[in-house]
Design a protein around this motif. Structure first.
Motif: not given
Ligand code: FAD
Length: 439
Positions: A11-13, A30-34, A120-122, A337-339, A343-346
């Motif tokens: 969501l964030a990236g 960079y995205e590690m999936r699939p 995957e970026i390590q 992002g979440q890190m 907290e949350g998608y939006v």
């Molecule tokens: P993500 O969307 O997870 O994106 C991170 C990306 O980085 C992924 O695509 C991953 O594959 C990639 N990645 C990871 N490591 C590497 C690497 N080393 N190199 C390259 N790519 C890498 N929030 C809500 O609002 N509603 C919900 O219902 C909800 N449910 C959740 C359920 C679970 C099990 C979890 C863990 C979280 C949930 N969240 C929910 C919280 C949060 O909103 C989501 O996790 C959201 O996707 C966070 O966005 P992000 O961009 O930080 O991470």
């Protein structure tokens, strides 16, 4: 211009990459999936929704609805795609998850300035402008790197958070300010309970329904973090000698010690939010609401964040980050992002939007910009960088994060409307002043 590296197309990236490329700056995403999977994602799509397909409220009477509106004004890819792939969900914005992630994936793949690399970026790249947005399930190798860079004490693998309530919604005639034995400045709000109230509360708590733990979350318990309902099941005495201990907390209204207390600790610098001390919990949200309303003073408490126990990768942003999402010790590195403790998608996408705009500015040699605290998007950036670093826990968008209005409005709906209007006014002016939409 410099090229920006974005790690993680969640969501964030995805939002960060879009904001950067929209400003004419080339991006490597960079995205590690699939190639490498996470325990929660199932597809190879960008911005995959790992759980619910709802992006929560879509109305201006709710802070996350205001946040969406601000993001629309800022040309957000995530919210734009959500709008175009919406499914009926009452006042919420829910999406067709495949359509939503599919559109984001396509848009970024087809963008002439974005190069996608499935890898995957390590190691954190040592040079150049980098945005790390690898989410709550960051791969182990990269987690270890971030932990090393940030310091072990400021990096977490899970969150075990207690519920947080809005101060305005606490019945102050029932609670009192005191610290045990009056030590130091009285810092806690105490909710006193009689024996009957405690017994009823105890029974409700130990019999309440808990949320299911995912397989990859079970390790949290081994890290020595116990939810209140599990602790309570060890017996009433455990609670009465533990977090609900009344010792040293004489109730000034009665001059007596209550039978038990629930203590509330100030959660943000503005003093608008309070958390329930020691009440980290894994109960279902509906159950949390029911049980919290049994606590004297919290009958009508507005819960802005429920207790959770999640597998989560996040850092101590109050120590480490600037409001621009730049790492203090390494300003060409951004987290999003979440890190970062949103907290949350939006909210995750919103942090990516700010980090992206600032990374694009850096690539052009411009200073970073701090979003106004009166906007919900800016209030989140402010919260994660100004919360108490000793008790930092992730946070949703909520009205309690916004600075108080100049005049007090008692009616909650009217107050929220006023906060929403002020937020939108500030963001409109901010966009204009910084020419954010004339790219
Ligand atoms: P993500 O969307 O997870 O994106 C991170 C990306 O980085 C992924 O695509 C991953 O594959 C990639 N990645 C990871 N490591 C590497 C690497 N080393 N190199 C390259 N790519 C890498 N929030 C809500 O609002 N509603 C919900 O219902 C909800 N449910 C959740 C359920 C679970 C099990 C979890 C863990 C979280 C949930 N969240 C929910 C919280 C949060 O909103 C989501 O996790 C959201 O996707 C966070 O966005 P992000 O961009 O930080 O991470």
């Amino acid at each position: 211009t410099q090229r920006v590296t974005v790690i993680g197309a969640g969501l964030a990236g995805s939002e960060a990459a879009w904001q950067i490329a929209s400003r004419g700056i080339p991006v490597t995403l960079y995205e590690m999936r699939p190639v490498v999977k996470t325990p929660a994602h199932h597809t190879d799509k960008f911005a995959e929704l790992v759980c619910s397909n709802s992006l929560r409220a879509n109305t201006l009477t709710n802070a996350v609805g205001v946040l969406k509106e601000e993001m629309r004004m800022l040309n957000s890819l995530v919210i734009g795609s959500a709008d175009r792939n919406a499914v009926p969900a009452g006042g919420a914005l829910a999406v067709d998850r495949d359509g939503f992630s599919g559109e984001i994936t396509e848009t970024l793949h087809q963008h002439p300035l974005i190069e996608v690399v499935n890898e995957e970026i390590q190691h954190i790249p040592e040079e150049g402008i980098v945005v790390i947005a690898t989410g709550p399930l960051t791969s182990p190798a990269l987690s270890a790197q971030i932990r090393e860079l940030m310091g072990e004490d400021y990096f977490y693998f899970y969150d075990a958070a207690a519920p947080i309530v809005e101060k305005d919604s606490i019945d102050m005639s029932k609670v009192y300010l005191a610290s045990r034995y009056d030590k130091g400045e009285a810092a806690y709000l105490n909710c006193p309970m009689t024996e009957e109230e405690f017994d009823a509360f105890y029974d409700a708590l130990v019999n309440a329904e808990v949320a299911q733990l995912k397989e990859f979350e079970k390790e949290i318990y081994f890290e020595g973090c116990m939810p209140i309902e599990v602790m309570m099941k060890r017996g009433k005495q455990t609670a009465l000698f533990g977090p609900m201990k009344p010792v040293g907390l004489v109730n000034p209204h009665t001059g007596k010690l209550p039978y038990a207390v629930v203590q509330l600790r100030q959660d943000n610098a503005a003093g608008t939010l309070y958390n329930l001390v020691g009440f980290q919990t894994h109960l279902k949200w509906g159950e949390q609401k029911r049980i919290i309303s049994m606590i004297p003073g919290l009958e009508n408490a507005e819960i802005v964040r429920y207790g959770v126990m999640h597998r989560n990768t996040f850092v101590n942003s109050p120590k480490l980050l600037q409001q621009t999402y730049q790492v203090k010790t390494r300003p060409n590195l951004y987290l999003a992002g979440q890190m970062t403790g949103v907290e949350g998608y939006v909210e995750s996408a919103a942090s990516g939007l700010i980090a992206g705009i600032n990374a694009a500015r850096a690539a052009r040699g411009q200073e970073g910009i701090v979003f106004p605290q009166e906007s919900t998007i800016g209030s989140m950036a402010y919260y994660i960088t100004h919360a108490d670093p000793d008790n930092f826990q992730p946070m949703n968008a909520n009205f309690g994060l916004l600075p108080k209005l100049e005049t007090r409005i008692r009616n909650k709906k009217e107050k929220n409307e006023a906060l929403a209007n002020r937020a939108l006014d500030h963001i409109r002016k901010f966009i204009y002043d910084n020419q954010l939409n004339t790219l």
